[in-house]
Motif scaffolding. Structure first.
Motif, short mmCIF file in Angstrom:
data_model
loop_
_atom_site.label_atom_id
_atom_site.label_comp_id
_atom_site.label_asym_id
_atom_site.label_seq_id
_atom_site.Cartn_x
_atom_site.Cartn_y
_atom_site.Cartn_z
N GLN A 47 0.86 -1.07 0.00
CA GLN A 47 0.04 0.02 -0.09
C GLN A 47 0.96 1.30 0.22
OE1 GLN A 47 -3.05 0.30 -0.45
NE2 GLN A 47 -3.75 -1.81 -0.38
N GLU A 48 2.08 1.27 0.70
CA GLU A 48 2.86 2.27 0.70
C GLU A 48 3.44 2.75 -0.57
OE1 GLU A 48 3.40 4.37 3.13
OE2 GLU A 48 1.81 3.76 4.50
N LEU A 49 3.91 1.47 -1.23
CA LEU A 49 4.48 1.60 -2.62
C LEU A 49 3.49 2.08 -3.64
CD1 LEU A 49 6.80 -1.67 -2.81
CD2 LEU A 49 7.31 0.82 -2.98
N LEU A 50 2.04 1.95 -3.53
CA LEU A 50 0.96 2.41 -4.30
C LEU A 50 0.76 3.84 -4.19
CD1 LEU A 50 -1.70 -0.28 -4.20
CD2 LEU A 50 0.10 -0.04 -5.70
N LYS A 51 1.36 4.40 -3.22
CA LYS A 51 1.44 5.71 -3.40
C LYS A 51 2.34 6.60 -4.03
CE LYS A 51 -0.30 5.93 1.65
NZ LYS A 51 -0.07 6.12 3.08
N ILE A 52 3.54 5.94 -4.44
CA ILE A 52 4.63 6.37 -5.18
C ILE A 52 4.51 5.82 -6.81
CG2 ILE A 52 7.01 6.53 -5.57
CD1 ILE A 52 7.12 5.79 -2.36
N LYS A 53 4.28 4.82 -6.75
CA LYS A 53 4.00 3.81 -7.97
C LYS A 53 5.13 4.06 -9.20
CE LYS A 53 -0.14 5.31 -9.10
NZ LYS A 53 -0.56 6.34 -7.93
N ASP A 54 6.07 4.84 -8.80
CA ASP A 54 7.39 5.00 -9.76
C ASP A 54 8.20 3.80 -9.96
OD1 ASP A 54 8.34 5.47 -7.51
OD2 ASP A 54 9.51 7.21 -8.12
N ASN A 55 8.29 3.01 -8.91
CA ASN A 55 9.13 1.83 -8.91
C ASN A 55 8.36 0.40 -8.61
OD1 ASN A 55 11.50 0.52 -9.11
ND2 ASN A 55 12.21 0.79 -7.03
N LEU A 56 7.37 0.32 -9.09
CA LEU A 56 6.38 -0.96 -9.01
C LEU A 56 6.11 -1.42 -10.37
CD1 LEU A 56 5.22 -2.36 -6.57
CD2 LEU A 56 3.24 -1.18 -6.92
N PHE A 57 6.53 -2.68 -10.37
CA PHE A 57 6.39 -3.71 -11.65
C PHE A 57 5.49 -4.88 -11.40
CE2 PHE A 57 10.02 -0.87 -12.12
CZ PHE A 57 9.77 -0.47 -13.33
N LEU A 58 4.65 -5.22 -12.33
CA LEU A 58 4.01 -6.28 -12.37
C LEU A 58 4.81 -7.24 -13.42
CD1 LEU A 58 1.43 -7.83 -11.37
CD2 LEU A 58 0.15 -7.20 -13.62
N CYS A 59 5.28 -8.47 -12.85
CA CYS A 59 6.04 -9.30 -13.68
C CYS A 59 5.52 -10.66 -13.70
CB CYS A 59 7.28 -9.31 -13.22
SG CYS A 59 8.16 -7.69 -12.92
N SER A 60 5.73 -11.41 -14.93
CA SER A 60 5.46 -12.76 -15.18
C SER A 60 6.70 -13.42 -14.85
CB SER A 60 4.50 -12.89 -16.50
OG SER A 60 5.54 -12.84 -17.47
N TYR A 61 6.81 -14.71 -14.41
CA TYR A 61 7.91 -15.26 -14.03
C TYR A 61 7.75 -16.96 -14.24
CZ TYR A 61 6.88 -15.61 -9.16
OH TYR A 61 6.31 -15.95 -8.10
N ASP A 62 8.82 -17.51 -14.46
CA ASP A 62 8.66 -18.97 -14.38
C ASP A 62 7.50 -19.44 -15.16
OD1 ASP A 62 11.09 -18.85 -13.01
OD2 ASP A 62 10.33 -19.37 -11.01
N ASN A 63 6.63 -20.58 -14.63
CA ASN A 63 5.58 -21.23 -15.16
C ASN A 63 4.42 -20.32 -14.95
OD1 ASN A 63 7.10 -23.33 -15.80
ND2 ASN A 63 7.17 -24.14 -14.04
N ASN A 64 4.27 -19.17 -15.72
CA ASN A 64 3.17 -18.31 -15.66
C ASN A 64 2.67 -17.65 -14.01
OD1 ASN A 64 2.79 -18.25 -18.42
ND2 ASN A 64 1.40 -20.20 -18.46
N GLN A 65 3.60 -17.62 -13.33
CA GLN A 65 3.56 -17.11 -12.02
C GLN A 65 3.56 -15.36 -12.31
OE1 GLN A 65 6.52 -19.93 -10.43
NE2 GLN A 65 5.36 -19.48 -8.52
N ILE A 66 2.98 -14.80 -11.15
CA ILE A 66 2.78 -13.29 -11.42
C ILE A 66 3.22 -12.87 -10.01
CG2 ILE A 66 1.12 -11.32 -11.54
CD1 ILE A 66 1.42 -12.48 -14.21
N GLY A 67 3.81 -11.77 -9.82
CA GLY A 67 4.05 -11.06 -8.65
C GLY A 67 4.45 -9.61 -8.91
N LEU A 68 4.25 -8.89 -7.77
CA LEU A 68 4.61 -7.30 -7.84
C LEU A 68 6.13 -7.19 -7.35
CD1 LEU A 68 1.47 -5.53 -5.98
CD2 LEU A 68 2.23 -5.39 -8.46
N PHE A 69 7.03 -6.37 -8.38
CA PHE A 69 8.33 -6.24 -8.10
C PHE A 69 8.78 -4.86 -8.02
CE2 PHE A 69 7.94 -10.45 -9.77
CZ PHE A 69 9.03 -11.30 -9.34
N THR A 70 9.80 -4.65 -7.19
CA THR A 70 10.44 -3.35 -7.43
C THR A 70 11.68 -3.48 -8.27
OG1 THR A 70 11.64 -3.48 -5.27
CG2 THR A 70 9.63 -2.34 -5.34
#
Length: 279
Positions: free
Chosen positions: A7-30
């Protein structure tokens, strides 16, 4: 609903990425940028991008080359070295989308009604953005959007399921101590209680007895220890009897411990009384 760090990162949003990795897994990354060392295999690269998952040690790395930026992604365990540190990729990145770009696209096509840099998103907006990003990547969002419960496992290699007193069942840890230079005693201390039982040369020591160890420490025996079975031995019997599919040796969650104690009544052929069920 989501971790406060997100939630704190969402206030900034300039260094937040939605990434897919490995076997179609999804995560939020910086993301962080590092310079690649001259003696690295990819010496023609200008810099590397290291993506770290929120609240996780999962890392993905991709290289920006001098001829074709973001030309390829690195597989797991690839070392990227600069003058200061060494990074190891623990996942294979596939697609990376900046969170701000997702918001802008959704705002432009009318899915997101309100958007400006730095605003705090509602849970509903957050879910919609994640679902839209998963759709763009061709990945189902449902598993990702479920709040994830952190699984905590405890080492149980020294845990025993024991019968004590009047056919009570409990979980104990064993310690071996010396009474003198010749004899040793196995002391069992209850994990979720204060009972202490002991065996000396295979014979149990009766309750209300005090024993003095070689280092002059004293132990009060508070229960009659009848039988002690290694925790994983009981789980092995559960697996053989199709009570569980599998288990991780030497480690267990609290839920799994409860299952083992429940099964122990069958294992030891002890009838549960109503009083025991309430406990």
């Amino acid at each position: 609903m989501y971790d406060q760090k997100i939630q704190e990162l969402l206030k900034i949003k300039d260094n937040l990425f939605l990434c897919s990795y490995d076997n179609n897994q999804i995560g939020l990354f910086t993301k962080q940028n590092i310079n690649v060392s001259k003696d690295d295999t990819y010496s023609s690269s200008r810099y590397a991008e290291v993506y770290t998952m929120i609240d996780s040690e999962t890392k993905g790395i991709r290289i920006a080359t001098s001829t074709n930026p973001f030309a390829f992604f690195l597989a797991k365990h690839q070392f990227i070295t600069d003058e200061v540190s060494t990074c190891i990729a623990t996942c294979t990145l596939k697609k990376v989308i900046a969170f701000t770009e997702l918001c802008k696209q959704m705002y432009q096509i009318g899915i997101l009604l309100h958007y400006k840099e730095g605003q705090t998103l509602t849970d509903l907006d957050f879910n919609q953005i994640l679902a839209y990003g998963c759709h763009m990547m061709g990945v189902s969002p449902f598993d990702f959007l479920k709040p994830k419960k952190k699984v905590i496992k405890f080492a149980v290699d020294n845990y025993f399921v024991c019968i004590y007193d009047k056919m009570e069942i409990g979980l104990f840890q064993k310690e071996t101590a010396d009474i003198d230079e010749i004899y040793g005693v196995d002391v069992y201390k209850q994990v979720d209680g204060e009972n202490v039982g002991a065996f000396l040369l295979g014979n149990r020591l009766c309750k209300n007895k005090e024993i003095t160890l070689q280092n002059y420490n004293k132990i009060d025996i508070s229960c009659d220890m009848i039988k002690a079975i290694p925790f994983d031995e009981v789980r092995w019997h559960m697996q053989c009897n199709h009570e569980i599919d599998s288990y991780e040796k030497k480690f267990s969650t609290t839920e799994e411990m409860a299952q083992v104690l429940e099964y122990a009544h069958t294992y030891f052929d002890i009838e549960k009384t109503k009083e025991k069920v309430k406990k």
